[in-house]
Every structure is written in C-alpha cells, then in structure tokens.
Design a protein around this motif. Structure first.
Motif, PDB file in Angstrom:
ATOM      1  N   MET A   1      43.455  41.973 -39.808  1.00 35.74           N
ATOM      2  CA  MET A   1      41.998  42.104 -39.667  1.00 35.74           C
ATOM      3  C   MET A   1      41.659  43.073 -38.541  1.00 35.74           C
ATOM      4  SD  MET A   1      40.358  38.393 -40.453  1.00 35.74           S
ATOM      5  CE  MET A   1      41.786  37.334 -40.449  1.00 35.74           C
ATOM      6  N   SER A   2      40.480  43.732 -38.640  1.00 37.33           N
ATOM      7  CA  SER A   2      40.151  44.793 -37.698  1.00 37.33           C
ATOM      8  C   SER A   2      39.593  44.244 -36.383  1.00 37.33           C
ATOM      9  CB  SER A   2      39.105  45.709 -38.326  1.00 37.33           C
ATOM     10  OG  SER A   2      37.876  45.007 -38.379  1.00 37.33           O
ATOM     11  N   CYS A   3      39.605  45.138 -35.374  1.00 34.06           N
ATOM     12  CA  CYS A   3      39.039  44.760 -34.068  1.00 34.06           C
ATOM     13  C   CYS A   3      37.562  44.411 -34.221  1.00 34.06           C
ATOM     14  CB  CYS A   3      39.210  45.910 -33.076  1.00 34.06           C
ATOM     15  SG  CYS A   3      40.928  46.166 -32.592  1.00 34.06           S
ATOM     16  N   GLU A   4      36.854  45.164 -35.094  1.00 33.80           N
ATOM     17  CA  GLU A   4      35.410  44.898 -35.286  1.00 33.80           C
ATOM     18  C   GLU A   4      35.170  43.474 -35.779  1.00 33.80           C
ATOM     19  OE1 GLU A   4      32.758  46.651 -34.335  1.00 33.80           O
ATOM     20  OE2 GLU A   4      34.334  47.881 -33.423  1.00 33.80           O
ATOM     21  N   PHE A   5      36.070  43.033 -36.659  1.00 34.12           N
ATOM     22  CA  PHE A   5      35.949  41.663 -37.165  1.00 34.12           C
ATOM     23  C   PHE A   5      36.095  40.667 -36.010  1.00 34.12           C
ATOM     24  CE2 PHE A   5      38.076  37.747 -38.446  1.00 34.12           C
ATOM     25  CZ  PHE A   5      37.159  37.241 -39.347  1.00 34.12           C
ATOM     26  N   TYR A   6      37.117  40.907 -35.154  1.00 44.17           N
ATOM     27  CA  TYR A   6      37.335  39.961 -34.043  1.00 44.17           C
ATOM     28  C   TYR A   6      36.192  40.018 -33.034  1.00 44.17           C
ATOM     29  CZ  TYR A   6      41.948  38.824 -35.808  1.00 44.17           C
ATOM     30  OH  TYR A   6      42.971  38.359 -36.595  1.00 44.17           O
ATOM     31  N   LYS A   7      35.610  41.210 -32.865  1.00 41.28           N
ATOM     32  CA  LYS A   7      34.470  41.294 -31.936  1.00 41.28           C
ATOM     33  C   LYS A   7      33.307  40.444 -32.458  1.00 41.28           C
ATOM     34  CE  LYS A   7      35.509  45.757 -29.890  1.00 41.28           C
ATOM     35  NZ  LYS A   7      35.261  47.199 -29.937  1.00 41.28           N
ATOM     36  N   SER A   8      33.092  40.513 -33.750  1.00 41.57           N
ATOM     37  CA  SER A   8      31.992  39.697 -34.301  1.00 41.57           C
ATOM     38  C   SER A   8      32.294  38.202 -34.135  1.00 41.57           C
ATOM     39  CB  SER A   8      31.730  40.053 -35.768  1.00 41.57           C
ATOM     40  OG  SER A   8      32.815  39.630 -36.549  1.00 41.57           O
ATOM     41  N   GLU A   9      33.587  37.860 -34.193  1.00 38.77           N
ATOM     42  CA  GLU A   9      33.988  36.466 -33.957  1.00 38.77           C
ATOM     43  C   GLU A   9      33.697  36.053 -32.512  1.00 38.77           C
ATOM     44  OE1 GLU A   9      36.533  34.128 -36.058  1.00 38.77           O
ATOM     45  OE2 GLU A   9      34.738  34.843 -37.074  1.00 38.77           O
ATOM     46  N   MET A  10      33.925  37.031 -31.610  1.00 38.50           N
ATOM     47  CA  MET A  10      33.788  36.699 -30.185  1.00 38.50           C
ATOM     48  C   MET A  10      32.328  36.453 -29.786  1.00 38.50           C
ATOM     49  SD  MET A  10      36.718  38.830 -28.156  1.00 38.50           S
ATOM     50  CE  MET A  10      36.965  40.250 -29.205  1.00 38.50           C
ATOM     51  N   TYR A  11      31.395  37.024 -30.533  1.00 41.36           N
ATOM     52  CA  TYR A  11      29.990  36.752 -30.242  1.00 41.36           C
ATOM     53  C   TYR A  11      29.677  35.262 -30.438  1.00 41.36           C
ATOM     54  CZ  TYR A  11      28.509  41.622 -29.770  1.00 41.36           C
ATOM     55  OH  TYR A  11      28.319  42.899 -29.323  1.00 41.36           O
ATOM     56  N   ALA A  12      30.426  34.624 -31.318  1.00 40.87           N
ATOM     57  CA  ALA A  12      30.197  33.192 -31.573  1.00 40.87           C
ATOM     58  C   ALA A  12      31.090  32.311 -30.713  1.00 40.87           C
ATOM     59  CB  ALA A  12      30.461  32.890 -33.048  1.00 40.87           C
ATOM     60  N   TRP A  13      31.990  32.925 -30.005  1.00 39.77           N
ATOM     61  CA  TRP A  13      33.008  32.160 -29.281  1.00 39.77           C
ATOM     62  C   TRP A  13      32.532  31.809 -27.881  1.00 39.77           C
ATOM     63  CZ3 TRP A  13      37.309  33.736 -25.737  1.00 39.77           C
ATOM     64  CH2 TRP A  13      38.277  32.724 -25.626  1.00 39.77           C
ATOM     65  N   ARG A  14      32.784  30.589 -27.515  1.00 35.24           N
ATOM     66  CA  ARG A  14      32.483  30.175 -26.139  1.00 35.24           C
ATOM     67  C   ARG A  14      33.778  29.622 -25.561  1.00 35.24           C
ATOM     68  NH1 ARG A  14      28.088  25.507 -25.254  1.00 35.24           N
ATOM     69  NH2 ARG A  14      26.652  27.132 -24.660  1.00 35.24           N
ATOM     70  N   PRO A  15      34.260  30.254 -24.486  1.00 38.84           N
ATOM     71  CA  PRO A  15      35.520  29.764 -23.915  1.00 38.84           C
ATOM     72  C   PRO A  15      35.423  28.274 -23.629  1.00 38.84           C
ATOM     73  CG  PRO A  15      34.839  31.799 -22.844  1.00 38.84           C
ATOM     74  CD  PRO A  15      33.709  31.388 -23.737  1.00 38.84           C
ATOM     75  N   GLY A  16      36.434  27.557 -23.972  1.00 37.59           N
ATOM     76  CA  GLY A  16      36.424  26.111 -23.741  1.00 37.59           C
ATOM     77  C   GLY A  16      35.903  25.340 -24.934  1.00 37.59           C
ATOM     78  N   GLU A  17      35.245  26.030 -25.835  1.00 38.38           N
ATOM     79  CA  GLU A  17      34.742  25.352 -27.039  1.00 38.38           C
ATOM     80  C   GLU A  17      35.346  26.065 -28.245  1.00 38.38           C
ATOM     81  OE1 GLU A  17      30.522  23.983 -28.997  1.00 38.38           O
ATOM     82  OE2 GLU A  17      30.643  24.562 -26.924  1.00 38.38           O
ATOM     83  N   ASP A  18      36.499  25.615 -28.653  1.00 32.12           N
ATOM     84  CA  ASP A  18      37.258  26.327 -29.680  1.00 32.12           C
ATOM     85  C   ASP A  18      36.525  26.383 -31.010  1.00 32.12           C
ATOM     86  OD1 ASP A  18      39.188  26.718 -27.877  1.00 32.12           O
ATOM     87  OD2 ASP A  18      40.572  25.193 -28.645  1.00 32.12           O
ATOM     88  N   LEU A  19      36.555  27.541 -31.610  1.00 33.83           N
ATOM     89  CA  LEU A  19      36.089  27.645 -32.987  1.00 33.83           C
ATOM     90  C   LEU A  19      37.155  27.006 -33.870  1.00 33.83           C
ATOM     91  CD1 LEU A  19      34.843  31.323 -33.043  1.00 33.83           C
ATOM     92  CD2 LEU A  19      33.456  29.272 -33.105  1.00 33.83           C
TER      93      LEU A  19
END
Lengths: 173, 241
Positions: free
Chosen positions: B1-19
């Motif tokens: 998967m591309s970096c862009e995909f992971y960046k979009s994932e990171m917008y929803a990610w909160r450290p300490g609160e695992d997706l």
C-alpha cells in the motif's frame, strides 16, 4: 435511580466549564456558548430521569448540549442576524485572541458542522472515539471517518493562514 | 500500500488508541522514514491545535446564571397539595392574572428586556453613576472608555440621567440612560460594528435600535419598543440618522 438536587448541583459545578468550552468552540461565540450551556443544564435537569448510569453523566450532558445546539442552529438559520460576538471576527476588534486562536476560530467556521462537532470533542475534551460516538449518537466507524476528514481539513486550514491571521502574527512580533 | 494511503490512516490515528488494523500502519512507519517524519510533523502540529483549544474565555457569572435558572425551574415544579383552599383562591388568582396582563404587563416586559440587555452586554455593570449633569456624565464615561466620550452631532440634543460601564464581549462600553425616556438608552462601544451586525437578543424581545459610528466607536440607540415608536421618539428629540 433517584437524582437529588444536590447531586445535580454538583454536576453543574463539575461540568459547566466543560460544556461552556465545547459550546464556545462549536458556536465561536461566548454569548451563544453561555446561552447554550444554561439551556443544556436546564434540559438535563428536566430529563434527569433518562440518565441510566451515573458513570456516563459527562457524555449524557454533552449529548444534551449537542441537542440544544441543533435547536439553536434551527432557530437562527432562518434569521440573517448575527450575534454581537461575531463582530469580533472583524480585523480591528479581536485584540485579545492569539494568532493561533484566531486561526482556529476561522478554520472551525469553515468546517461543515458534521466535522466541527466531533473535532471539538476530540481536541478540546480529549474524548475517546467511543465517547464521541455516544455523545453524537453515531456509529463509531462514522465518527472515525469524520474525524479523520475533519483533522485533515483542520490541519490544512491552519497551515494556510488568512490575511487577518498574518496581520495578527506580525502585530505580536 | 502507498504512503498516501498510510497518511490518510494517520489522520484517524491517535497514539495510545489503537485502530483495529493499526499493525500494518505501525510496520510501515518502522520502515518508511518519510512517513515517520510526516507523522512527527503532524503530531507536533496536532499538539499545537490541542493547546489552542484550551484557550477558552472566562465566564465568571455562568454558574450563577445556571443556578438561577434551576432555582426557577424547581420553584415551578414544587408539588402542591390540592385542598379546599386552592378552590377558594382560584378567583383571586384569576383576578391577579388579569391584573398582571393589564397592569404589570409592561413592567414584566421591561424586566425581561433588562435581562436580555444584560445578557447581550455579557456582564453586569461594573460601575454606575446617577447624574443629570451632561458634562459630569460624559467625563465619567470617558474614564470608562478609552479616551474622550464626545457624542456624534446627530445625538448632541440628547440628555441623560445615569451611566453604567460595561463590557460588550471584550470591548469597553458605556450604557447611558436617557433623561426623559425610560424606554431608551445609548450604548457606546469602543469598537466598530459592521453594517450587517444586528443585536440579536434585543430584536428577539421586540426592541429596536439605531446606530452611528465615527470610525472608532459605535453608538447604538437601544429602544424598548417598535421601530415606529423609536422613530417618533427620535423625531421628538431631534435625533437624525
């Protein structure tokens, strides 16, 4: 479950600052936030028998605040009038806000309501996805996708300061 | 998967609160320095936004306002036992209701308007002065505002009986009570309002207003009555818009 007046008064003291803060960032107006907070506590008092679990009082109050906010939006939508506080968006008259706070106000104004409501709960109150989902009565997946979109937009908007924010930054140097 | 995909994932990610499926993201971050750097920048910016959210203005009178509303609500809800005295008191209550409607109506409306104006003005008066000496009132007002308190030419004929210093949002303001008209007062704000700003709370309670600006301050004539009544008053006083 019996909720005494004393218990309810304690909740007011504990949570009024929280509700006011959320309402302030939702509406962008101190006056509207005060009105909304008062209305939320009044409605909460009237419907206190609907609270099922005392542990969930914070989320329950935030949910009522959201309901009051929707009512306020419906009332004001039909009018062209704006609140007094809105004049503070004018360049010459928002002297007490920092450049960052001004940028945040302006960015939140540009977000759609479905993005603004969860993002305020996320940043201001540090609520978990689950708590936000409960307060907004949304599925957790919807909250996560809306928050991802909202955070992305907010970061982009904050990165591109308006002329007014640039002026403010220049003033503070 | 591309970096862009992971960046979009990171917008929803909160450290300490695992997706639920955050393991691929964490694995990617461990192997992609560019995304790791992007996350570091994003986290710093995120923290700055979080800090900014904590800057909420004070509202010292809010708690008292909430309790006042609750007290009123509780008073309304106090259970009353039905006895023969209630029936005896019914005609008296009916008479009082008629009295209130006819006699106390304007007084009640005024009280409500006063509350609305107080809300509108954000805070109760911090200082007040009663005087019919115009010079004294304007000199006092100048102290409450930033600098002199001269009136625009259109309002030069107006006389006052009292002044209060207030704040409208974060701006210094003075409320001057008109000498011969209980329904009218003049609000002077140390800020410029744009033409489209209207006084929402005031209009909701059947009040009217008219305004002037000298480029630095805004002068608002607040009138407890219809637009037509306000115009009549202004004509009588020689106030021109």
């Amino acid at each position: 479950m019996q909720i005494t007046d004393q218990m309810f008064n304690d909740w007011v003291r504990q949570h009024q600052r929280l509700l006011f803060g959320i309402a302030y960032w939702w509406t962008g107006s101190r006056t509207d936030a005060e009105e909304l907070t008062q209305e939320a506590f009044l409605q909460a008092y009237r419907s206190r028998s609907s609270l099922r679990d005392l542990e969930l009082v914070k989320g329950w109050l935030v949910g009522i605040l959201r309901h009051c906010h929707s009512q306020m939006r419906r009332r004001t939508k039909s009018r062209e009038e704006v609140s007094f506080d809105e004049m503070l968006y004018e360049p010459e008259s928002r002297p007490t806000l920092s450049a960052d706070a001004l940028a945040l106000h302006q960015s939140l104004e540009k977000l759609e309501e479905r993005h603004r409501l969860p993002v305020v709960l996320f940043y201001f109150q540090d609520l978990s996805y689950r708590e936000i989902a409960e307060a907004l009565e949304l599925p957790i997946g919807t909250v996560m996708s809306r928050l991802a979109r909202a955070r992305q937009q907010l970061h982009e908007l904050m990165k591109a300061p308006t002329k007014l924010v640039l002026m403010k930054k220049a003033e503070s140097r | 998967m591309s970096c862009e995909f992971y960046k979009s994932e990171m917008y929803a990610w909160r450290p300490g609160e695992d997706l639920p499926d955050s393991k691929p993201l964490l694995d990617h971050l461990a192997t992609c320095p560019e995304c790791a750097q992007w996350l570091a920048n994003f986290s710093a910016s995120d923290e700055r936004i979080r800090q900014t959210f904590s800057a909420v203005p004070e509202s010292p009178s809010l708690e008292a306002k909430i309790f006042a509303g609750l007290d009123y609500e509780r008073l309304q809800k106090t259970p009353r036992r039905s006895t023969w005295r209630n029936w005896f008191l019914l005609p008296i209550a009916a008479s009082l209701l008629v009295g209130i409607t006819l006699g106390f109506g304007p007084w009640l409306q005024e009280a409500r308007l006063s509350r609305q104006v107080a809300t509108l003005l954000s805070q109760p008066p911090s200082a007040e002065i009663n005087s019919t000496d115009q010079k004294q009132l304007l000199a006092w007002s100048a102290g409450a505002l930033s600098g002199d308190a001269e009136l625009p030419p259109a309002l030069s004929n107006v006389e006052f009986r009292a002044a209060s210093s207030l704040k409208v949002a974060s701006h210094k303001a003075v409320l001057l009570q008109m000498k011969n008209e209980q329904r009218a007062s003049l609000l002077i704000i140390d800020a410029q309002l744009t033409a489209e700003n209207t006084i929402k709370s005031f209009h909701e309670t059947a009040g009217s207003d008219s305004r002037w600006s000298d480029g630095r301050r805004t002068y608002v004539l607040l009138f407890q009555g219809s637009e037509q009544d306000m115009r009549v008053y202004m004509t009588q006083m020689g106030i021109v818009t």
